[in-house]
Write a protein that holds these residues in place. Structure first.
Motif, short mmCIF file in Angstrom:
data_model
loop_
_atom_site.label_atom_id
_atom_site.label_comp_id
_atom_site.label_asym_id
_atom_site.label_seq_id
_atom_site.Cartn_x
_atom_site.Cartn_y
_atom_site.Cartn_z
N UNK A 41 -22.84 -82.44 31.66
CA UNK A 41 -22.74 -81.06 32.14
C UNK A 41 -24.20 -80.55 32.32
N UNK A 42 -23.55 -80.04 33.44
CA UNK A 42 -23.73 -79.37 34.93
C UNK A 42 -24.60 -77.77 34.39
N UNK A 43 -26.09 -78.15 34.15
CA UNK A 43 -26.66 -76.96 33.61
C UNK A 43 -27.25 -75.70 34.44
N UNK A 44 -27.22 -76.66 35.80
CA UNK A 44 -27.18 -75.33 37.56
C UNK A 44 -26.48 -75.57 38.26
N UNK A 45 -25.04 -74.29 37.87
CA UNK A 45 -23.64 -75.34 39.10
C UNK A 45 -24.44 -74.63 40.42
#
Length: 155
Positions: A41-45
């Motif tokens: 999961x990308x938590x900071x794009x």
């Protein structure tokens, strides 16, 4: 511009090949794969790093800036031993071989954080999870045409 697949495809391919287990996007729709598997999961794009740089060549302007993304990588398993072992293998990949493979795709591994327990209670049992966060850096570029003032007359 940074396209999603420019990061996802090399990351997915490298991690799944190195660990030998399936890698999926976290919190997606569809059927969950058999254990064990990784979810990402990308938590900071895209967080800008430093100042953007503008370069002009003829009538084409190009803006470049480095961006960091933080990804949460989690091994989902039915037993804690698998979750921990595959998580450690994934960390080793990003600290070693993956560092080189991703750099060939213009992706820099900035930091591989500590592995932590991420177990989730289901209805009567736990889904065993271990994972870590990964900081990556890429250079975004955007080009566009500019107007050129060819002559100025001052009266």
């Amino acid at each position: 511009m940074i396209k999603y697949d420019d990061i996802w495809i090399p990351l997915h391919k490298g991690l799944s090949t190195y660990t030998g287990i399936q890698v999926i996007q976290a919190e997606g729709i569809g059927k969950q794969p058999a254990y064990p598997f990784f979810s990402i999961k990308k938590t900071t794009i895209a967080q800008g790093v430093g100042q953007p740089v503008q370069k002009i060549s003829g009538t084409t302007a190009r803006i470049e800036q480095d961006f960091e993304s933080v990804l949460s990588i989690t091994c989902n398993a039915s037993v804690i031993e698998d979750a921990e072992d595959y998580t450690q293998k994934a960390r080793a990949y990003f600290l070693g071989r993956g560092h080189i493979e991703l750099s060939d795709e213009n992706i820099t591994v900035v930091d591989v954080l500590n592995a932590t327990n991420r177990d989730v209670f289901l209805t009567v049992d736990y889904e065993r999870r271990c994972g870590f966060d990964l900081r990556l850096r890429v250079r975004g570029q955007e080009s566009f045409e500019t107007d050129v003032i060819e002559k100025i007359t001052i009266n």
